[in-house]
Design a protein around this motif. Sequence first.
Motif, short mmCIF file in Angstrom:
data_model
loop_
_atom_site.label_atom_id
_atom_site.label_comp_id
_atom_site.label_asym_id
_atom_site.label_seq_id
_atom_site.Cartn_x
_atom_site.Cartn_y
_atom_site.Cartn_z
N VAL A 2 2.09 44.76 38.03
CA VAL A 2 3.23 45.52 38.27
C VAL A 2 2.98 46.07 39.77
O VAL A 2 2.22 46.02 40.38
N PRO A 3 4.32 46.23 40.60
CA PRO A 3 4.07 46.46 42.04
C PRO A 3 3.84 47.75 42.26
O PRO A 3 3.87 48.81 41.66
N ALA A 4 3.16 47.82 43.81
CA ALA A 4 2.34 48.85 44.19
C ALA A 4 3.50 50.04 44.29
O ALA A 4 4.67 49.66 44.53
N GLY A 5 3.34 51.28 43.95
CA GLY A 5 4.55 52.22 43.82
C GLY A 5 5.50 52.28 43.01
O GLY A 5 6.37 53.00 42.81
N CYS A 6 4.98 51.33 41.78
CA CYS A 6 6.03 51.48 40.60
C CYS A 6 6.32 52.88 39.90
O CYS A 6 5.41 53.58 39.98
N ASN A 7 7.51 53.06 39.46
CA ASN A 7 7.77 54.26 38.72
C ASN A 7 7.58 54.22 37.30
O ASN A 7 7.35 53.04 36.80
N ASP A 8 7.95 55.35 36.76
CA ASP A 8 7.90 55.37 35.18
C ASP A 8 8.89 54.09 34.52
O ASP A 8 8.27 53.46 33.77
N ASP A 9 9.94 53.95 35.15
CA ASP A 9 10.84 53.09 34.30
C ASP A 9 10.06 51.70 34.56
O ASP A 9 10.19 50.83 33.65
N THR A 10 9.71 51.23 35.81
CA THR A 10 9.25 49.97 35.80
C THR A 10 7.75 49.72 35.19
O THR A 10 7.51 48.85 34.21
N TYR A 11 7.01 50.72 34.91
CA TYR A 11 5.89 50.65 34.48
C TYR A 11 5.91 50.70 33.00
O TYR A 11 5.19 49.84 32.24
N LEU A 12 6.80 51.55 32.31
CA LEU A 12 7.02 51.63 30.91
C LEU A 12 7.64 50.13 30.32
O LEU A 12 7.40 50.02 29.61
N ALA A 13 8.68 49.96 31.11
CA ALA A 13 9.37 48.56 30.76
C ALA A 13 8.28 47.42 30.40
O ALA A 13 8.31 46.71 29.57
N THR A 14 7.46 47.42 31.60
CA THR A 14 6.30 46.33 31.62
C THR A 14 5.63 46.55 30.52
O THR A 14 5.15 45.47 29.71
N LEU A 15 4.84 47.72 30.28
CA LEU A 15 4.06 47.99 29.13
C LEU A 15 4.76 47.74 27.52
O LEU A 15 4.18 47.02 26.67
N ARG A 16 6.05 48.38 27.51
CA ARG A 16 6.91 47.81 26.17
C ARG A 16 6.87 46.42 26.20
O ARG A 16 6.68 45.74 24.90
N HIS A 17 7.24 45.57 27.11
CA HIS A 17 7.28 44.05 26.94
C HIS A 17 5.97 43.59 26.53
O HIS A 17 6.10 42.79 25.52
N TRP A 18 4.82 43.86 27.17
CA TRP A 18 3.43 43.27 26.76
C TRP A 18 3.08 43.68 25.20
O TRP A 18 2.66 42.94 24.66
N LEU A 19 3.37 44.80 25.07
CA LEU A 19 2.97 45.41 23.61
C LEU A 19 3.74 44.82 22.50
O LEU A 19 3.30 44.06 21.63
#
Length: 128
Positions: A2-19
């Motif tokens: 995930v990119p530096a400074g990422c917020n809730d939306d970016t982080y959680l979307a990435t986590l949902r994708h990988w899970l």
Amino acid sequence: EVPAGCNDDTYLATLRHWLSRIEKEGGEYDFVFYQAGVDVLEDDRLGKMSLSKGGVVQRNKLVYDFAKRRNIPMVITMGGGYPKDREDWSSILDAHSNVYFQAHRYISDCCGGDGVKEGEKEDVVESL
């Protein structure tokens, strides 16, 4: 990554994708090792992300729900957490506490009661 400074939306979307991908493509797992670092908080002076307290709570829930759906035991460890204001540790301590409060809720939901089998409670208390 995930990119530096990422917020809730970016982080959680990435986590949902990988899970989701792990759930669809993954095999059988013995356990989930969850390093529940809180250096992802926007209040952390060393972390490179900008998650809110609510974002970290959602992250924990996603991981716990994944393990519950897959019926996989978990190992949960603390990590990170260095406040920008070195005099105020409240947001960091709250986030660490929430990891374990949520874990207790997860154990209670998936295992019933307190997650300790009948007859084992005395062993747990004595070992403390």
